[in-house]
Design a protein around this motif. Structure first.
Motif, PDB file in Angstrom:
ATOM      1  N   ALA A  26      32.695  41.910  62.611  1.00 21.54           N
ATOM      2  CA  ALA A  26      33.103  41.239  61.573  1.00 21.54           C
ATOM      3  C   ALA A  26      32.318  40.111  61.305  1.00 21.54           C
ATOM      4  O   ALA A  26      32.155  39.679  59.813  1.00 21.54           O
ATOM      5  CB  ALA A  26      34.501  40.565  62.315  1.00 21.54           C
ATOM      6  N   GLY A  27      31.302  39.568  62.001  1.00 22.14           N
ATOM      7  CA  GLY A  27      30.329  38.573  61.649  1.00 22.14           C
ATOM      8  C   GLY A  27      29.440  38.988  60.746  1.00 22.14           C
ATOM      9  O   GLY A  27      28.974  38.537  59.631  1.00 22.14           O
ATOM     10  N   LEU A  86      42.319  42.396  61.779  1.00 27.52           N
ATOM     11  CA  LEU A  86      41.197  42.785  61.479  1.00 27.52           C
ATOM     12  C   LEU A  86      41.024  44.005  60.402  1.00 27.52           C
ATOM     13  O   LEU A  86      40.206  44.058  59.712  1.00 27.52           O
ATOM     14  CB  LEU A  86      40.282  43.135  62.627  1.00 27.52           C
ATOM     15  CG  LEU A  86      39.820  41.969  63.586  1.00 27.52           C
ATOM     16  CD1 LEU A  86      39.256  42.075  64.861  1.00 27.52           C
ATOM     17  CD2 LEU A  86      38.850  40.840  62.772  1.00 27.52           C
ATOM     18  N   ILE A  87      41.891  45.098  60.748  1.00 32.50           N
ATOM     19  CA  ILE A  87      41.914  46.205  59.719  1.00 32.50           C
ATOM     20  C   ILE A  87      42.341  45.753  58.305  1.00 32.50           C
ATOM     21  O   ILE A  87      41.758  46.319  57.532  1.00 32.50           O
ATOM     22  CB  ILE A  87      43.056  47.100  60.421  1.00 32.50           C
ATOM     23  CG1 ILE A  87      42.318  47.806  61.740  1.00 32.50           C
ATOM     24  CG2 ILE A  87      43.320  48.256  59.404  1.00 32.50           C
ATOM     25  CD1 ILE A  87      43.263  48.718  62.418  1.00 32.50           C
ATOM     26  N   LEU A  88      43.220  44.962  58.413  1.00 34.76           N
ATOM     27  CA  LEU A  88      43.840  44.293  57.124  1.00 34.76           C
ATOM     28  C   LEU A  88      42.486  43.749  56.460  1.00 34.76           C
ATOM     29  O   LEU A  88      42.285  43.842  55.119  1.00 34.76           O
ATOM     30  CB  LEU A  88      44.990  43.400  57.138  1.00 34.76           C
ATOM     31  CG  LEU A  88      45.182  42.594  55.744  1.00 34.76           C
ATOM     32  CD1 LEU A  88      45.729  43.949  54.847  1.00 34.76           C
ATOM     33  CD2 LEU A  88      46.480  41.888  56.031  1.00 34.76           C
ATOM     34  N   ALA A  89      41.686  42.880  57.043  1.00 38.14           N
ATOM     35  CA  ALA A  89      40.446  42.094  56.552  1.00 38.14           C
ATOM     36  C   ALA A  89      39.521  43.203  56.100  1.00 38.14           C
ATOM     37  O   ALA A  89      38.886  43.037  55.316  1.00 38.14           O
ATOM     38  CB  ALA A  89      39.926  41.289  57.599  1.00 38.14           C
ATOM     39  N   VAL A 114      37.674  36.427  45.330  1.00 42.54           N
ATOM     40  CA  VAL A 114      38.908  35.831  45.992  1.00 42.54           C
ATOM     41  C   VAL A 114      39.400  36.992  47.043  1.00 42.54           C
ATOM     42  O   VAL A 114      39.652  36.336  48.247  1.00 42.54           O
ATOM     43  CB  VAL A 114      39.933  35.258  44.965  1.00 42.54           C
ATOM     44  CG1 VAL A 114      41.046  34.905  45.741  1.00 42.54           C
ATOM     45  CG2 VAL A 114      39.479  34.082  44.079  1.00 42.54           C
ATOM     46  N   ILE A 115      39.425  37.886  46.734  1.00 41.02           N
ATOM     47  CA  ILE A 115      39.874  39.099  47.752  1.00 41.02           C
ATOM     48  C   ILE A 115      38.907  39.268  48.914  1.00 41.02           C
ATOM     49  O   ILE A 115      39.323  39.356  49.832  1.00 41.02           O
ATOM     50  CB  ILE A 115      39.866  40.370  46.744  1.00 41.02           C
ATOM     51  CG1 ILE A 115      41.034  40.417  45.895  1.00 41.02           C
ATOM     52  CG2 ILE A 115      40.227  41.643  48.020  1.00 41.02           C
ATOM     53  CD1 ILE A 115      41.166  41.509  44.861  1.00 41.02           C
ATOM     54  N   LEU A 116      37.654  39.173  48.530  1.00 46.34           N
ATOM     55  CA  LEU A 116      36.718  39.125  49.412  1.00 46.34           C
ATOM     56  C   LEU A 116      36.977  37.772  50.458  1.00 46.34           C
ATOM     57  O   LEU A 116      36.878  37.811  51.573  1.00 46.34           O
ATOM     58  CB  LEU A 116      35.239  39.170  48.828  1.00 46.34           C
ATOM     59  CG  LEU A 116      34.653  40.488  48.480  1.00 46.34           C
ATOM     60  CD1 LEU A 116      33.356  40.396  47.703  1.00 46.34           C
ATOM     61  CD2 LEU A 116      34.563  41.484  49.783  1.00 46.34           C
ATOM     62  N   GLY A 117      37.228  36.720  49.708  1.00 52.11           N
ATOM     63  CA  GLY A 117      37.398  35.580  50.689  1.00 52.11           C
ATOM     64  C   GLY A 117      38.586  35.682  51.305  1.00 52.11           C
ATOM     65  O   GLY A 117      38.713  35.223  52.705  1.00 52.11           O
ATOM     66  N   LEU A 118      39.646  36.476  51.027  1.00 49.05           N
ATOM     67  CA  LEU A 118      41.063  36.462  51.810  1.00 49.05           C
ATOM     68  C   LEU A 118      40.442  37.292  52.991  1.00 49.05           C
ATOM     69  O   LEU A 118      40.994  36.949  54.324  1.00 49.05           O
ATOM     70  CB  LEU A 118      41.944  37.298  51.200  1.00 49.05           C
ATOM     71  CG  LEU A 118      42.683  36.512  49.895  1.00 49.05           C
ATOM     72  CD1 LEU A 118      43.530  37.466  49.257  1.00 49.05           C
ATOM     73  CD2 LEU A 118      43.503  35.225  50.481  1.00 49.05           C
ATOM     74  N   THR A 124      37.216  35.536  59.973  1.00 44.70           N
ATOM     75  CA  THR A 124      36.677  34.464  60.775  1.00 44.70           C
ATOM     76  C   THR A 124      37.480  33.904  61.890  1.00 44.70           C
ATOM     77  O   THR A 124      36.777  33.235  62.725  1.00 44.70           O
ATOM     78  CB  THR A 124      36.106  33.325  59.688  1.00 44.70           C
ATOM     79  OG1 THR A 124      36.970  33.035  58.888  1.00 44.70           O
ATOM     80  CG2 THR A 124      34.848  33.852  59.012  1.00 44.70           C
ATOM     81  N   PHE A 125      38.902  33.908  61.620  1.00 40.30           N
ATOM     82  CA  PHE A 125      39.854  33.375  62.764  1.00 40.30           C
ATOM     83  C   PHE A 125      39.998  34.176  63.615  1.00 40.30           C
ATOM     84  O   PHE A 125      40.087  33.886  64.841  1.00 40.30           O
ATOM     85  CB  PHE A 125      41.179  32.960  61.793  1.00 40.30           C
ATOM     86  CG  PHE A 125      42.127  32.229  62.831  1.00 40.30           C
ATOM     87  CD1 PHE A 125      42.219  31.133  62.926  1.00 40.30           C
ATOM     88  CD2 PHE A 125      42.844  33.147  63.633  1.00 40.30           C
ATOM     89  CE1 PHE A 125      43.341  30.491  63.782  1.00 40.30           C
ATOM     90  CE2 PHE A 125      43.824  32.692  64.431  1.00 40.30           C
ATOM     91  CZ  PHE A 125      43.831  31.065  64.606  1.00 40.30           C
TER      92      PHE A 125
END
Length: 481
Positions: A26-27, A86-89, A114-118, A124-125
Motif C-alpha cells: 500500500a505504501g 484496503l481492497i476498497l482503496a 480526487v478519486i486517487l486521493g480517496l 495511509t490510515f
C-alpha cells in the motif's frame, strides 16, 4: 482459497512476512501516486494550454481527496475491517489511475486525482494499522518501517517511469500505467487474512485464533496474544469525549497536528511534486530535468535507511536536529544560487547537490520520525482519534503546499521561495528543542502517564515517574489511563 488455507503448508514466519510485505505494498501505491504527477505537469500544461494556477489545482486535488479519505478511514476500518478497507482503496486506486490517463479535460483530471486521493487517504490510515495488528512483536518495527520504505520506492519507480515516457511526452501513459501495479496489489489483497484484532472486536474469537495460529505457529504464544487483545479491548476508544474533557489529551492532539505541519512545511513535497520545474529553473533541459528528478527519488530511498538504522540508537530529537539543520542549509544555499544566478555547469551541479542534501535531511529525519512520534504521544483511549487528526492535518497541509508553490515562484521569485522554506526549517529546529519529547526506549504507558500528569510536552518522554517531579495525577476517569 483464503490466506489461511493457502498458507497451511508454509511456515508461520514465512506466512507472517508474506502477509506484512503484501500489506506494505500500500505504501508503494502511495509513493507512485505522489511521484507520478511531477513528470507529467509540463506536458499536461502544454496539451491543455492551462495556467500554473490550474496545474496547482491538478497537483493538490489528490491531497484534498486524501484528507477526505483519511477522515472516513477510521470508521471504515472498524466497520468493514482492515482488509476490506484496503481492497476498497485498491479499487479506487485503479479507477483513479485509468481515469487520469484517459482524462479529456483539466476538470476530469482533477476529479480523477480526487478519486486517487480517496484511495491513498484510506490506505495511509489502514495499512500501518493492519501491519501493527498482524506483525509479530519482534518484527513489528521493521514491518512498519518497510511500509515507509515502500513509499519512497514508489516515488522512485514513478520518477523512473516518468523519465522513460518523457522522451515521447506521453503524460497519459505516465499517469495511467500505475494502474498495472494497482491491479496486482488489488489481487494480492484477497490473499490477506482479516486482522485478528478486528475479528476479536467483532466477537469472532475462534477465527482470530485460527489466523494467529497460521501467523505465529506457537499455540502458547497465540493464547497469550489472544488474552492480550482481549485485555486491550477493555479500554475503549473515547477520543472525542476525551478531547472535550481532558486538556492533557488536547495537548497531545495539538502536538500531533503541529508535528505534521512541520513535516509538510519543510518543503519536501514541493520537490516531490515540482522537481522538473525546479531543475528547469536551474537551467536544465527536459531530459536532464527528468533524470535529476529520478536521482532525487533514489536519494530519498537511500537516505531513509539512515533513519531506520539510527532512530532507536540515537533517539528522535538528535536526528530531527540534524535533519532540520541540513534542510535549512540545503534550501538556503539553493535560494542563494538562484539569487546570484546559475551560469556555469559547476554552479548547476552545486545547486543540484544542495537540493539533494535537503532530500537527505528530510528522508533521514522528519519523513519517517514524525509518523513515529505522532503514534507515540497519543494515550491509548484516544489513540485512533489523535492519529486521525494528525493524518488529516498532514493531507490538508500537503494540499496547501502543493497549491501555493508555483504561485510563490511567480510572485516572490525562486530565491525568496526557497529562503522561505529554509527559514521555516530553522523555526522547526527551535520548536523541536522547546516542545518535542525524546521517546527513545520509553514505553507508551510511561509517555501516557507523564502526559496525563501534566508534564511539559518536551518532558513526557522522561522515564522518571511523574511523582518524582512533583506532579500529581488528576483522579478523573479520563486521566486514569
Amino acid at each position: 482459497m483464503n490466506a489461511i488455507a493457502a498458507s497451511a503448508i508454509v511456515r508461520p514466519k514465512t506466512t507472517a512476512i508474506f502477509t506484512c510485505a503484501l500489506a506494505a505494498l500500500a505504501g508503494l501505491m502511495f509513493g507512485l501516486d505522489i511521484g507520478v504527477i511531477s513528470g507529467a505537469t509540463q506536458f499536461i500544461q502544454k496539451e491543455f494550454q492551462i495556467s500554473d494556477h490550474m496545474i496547482e489545482w491538478i497537483v493538490s486535488s489528490m491531497m484534498l481527496g486524501a484528507a477526505i479519505g483519511a477522515l472516513g478511514a477510521g470508521w471504515m476500518s472498524a466497520a468493514l475491517g482492515r482488509k476490506r478497507s484496503l481492497i476498497l482503496a485498491g479499487v479506487l486506486f485503479v479507477i483513479g489511475s485509468l481515469l487520469s490517463g484517459g482524462a479529456w479535460s483539466p476538470q476530469t483530471l482533477i476529479a480523477a486525482r480526487v478519486i486517487l486521493g480517496l484511495a491513498i487517504g484510506v490506505a495511509t490510515f489502514t495499512a500501518p494499522l493492519y501491519l501493527a495488528e498482524v506483525a509479530p512483536e519482534n518484527t513489528r518495527g521493521a514491518m512498519i518501517s518497510l511500509y515507509q520504505l515502500m513509499i519512497t520506492i514508489g516515488i522512485l519507480v514513478a520518477f523512473l517511469s516518468n523519465t522513460a515516457f518523457s522522451y515521447s511526452g506521453n503524460w497519459r501513459w505516465m499517469l495511467g500505467i500505475i494502474a498495472i501495479p494497482g491491479v496486482l496489489f488489488l489481487l494480492g489483497l484477497f490473499l490477506l487474512p482479516d486482522s485478528p484484532r478486528w475479528l476479536m472486536m467483532r466477537g469472532r474469537k475462534q477465527e482470530a485464533t485460527a489466523v494467529l495460529q497460521k501467523l505465529r505457529g506457537d499455540a502458547d504464544h497465540v493464547a497469550r496474544e489472544v488474552a492480550d487483545i482481549e485485555e486491550q479491548l477493555k479500554t475503549p476508544q473515547r477520543g472525542w469525549h476525551l478531547f472535550l474533557q481532558n486538556p492533557n489529551f488536547r495537548r497531545s492532539v495539538g502536538l500531533g497536528v503541529l508535528l505534521q505541519l512541520m513535516q509538510q512545511f519543510t518543503g519536501m513535497n514541493v520537490v516531490m511534486y515540482y522537481a522538473p520545474r525546479i531543475f528547469q529553473d536551474m537551467g536544465y533541459a527536459t531530459t536532464a530535468q527528468m533524470w535529476f528528478t529520478a536521482v532525487v527519488g533514489l536519494t530519498n530511498v537511500l537516505a531513509t535507511f539512515i533513519a531506520i538504522g539510527l532512530v532507536d540508537r540515537l533517539g528522535r530529537k538528535p536526528i530531527l536536529y540534524a535533519g532540520f539543520s541540513v534542510m535549512a542549509i540545503g534550501l538556503g544555499l539553493v535560494g542563494a544560487m538562484m539569487h546570484l544566478g546559475i551560469a556555469t555547469h559547476a554552479e548547476q551541479l552545486f545547486t543540484v547537490a544542495m537540493l539533494l542534501l535537503f532530500i537527505v535531511g528530510f528522508a533521514m529525519s522528519a519523513g519517517p520520525l514524525i509518523w513515529t512520534l505522532c503514534s507515540e504521544v497519543q494515550p491509548l483511549k484516544g489513540r485512533d482519534f489523535g492519529i486521525g487528526c494528525s493524518t488529516v492535518t498532514n493531507w490538508v497541509a500537503n494540499m496547501i503546499v502543493g497549491a501555493t508553490f508555483l504561485t510563490l515562484l511567480n510572485s516572490v521569485g525562486n530565491a525568496a521561495t526557497f529562503w522561505l522554506y529554509a527559514a521555516l526549517n530553522g523555526v522547526f529546529l527551535l520548536i523541536t528543542f522547546w516542545l518535542i519529547p525524546e521517546t527513545k526506549n520509553v514505553t507508551l504507558e510511561q509517555i501516557e502517564r507523564n502526559l496525563m500528569a501534566g508534564k511539559p510536552l518536551r518532558e513526557i518522554g522522561h522515564e522518571a515517574s511523574a511523582a518524582a517531579h512533583g506532579f500529581s495525577r488528576p483522579a478523573t476517569e479520563d486521566t486514569a489511563a
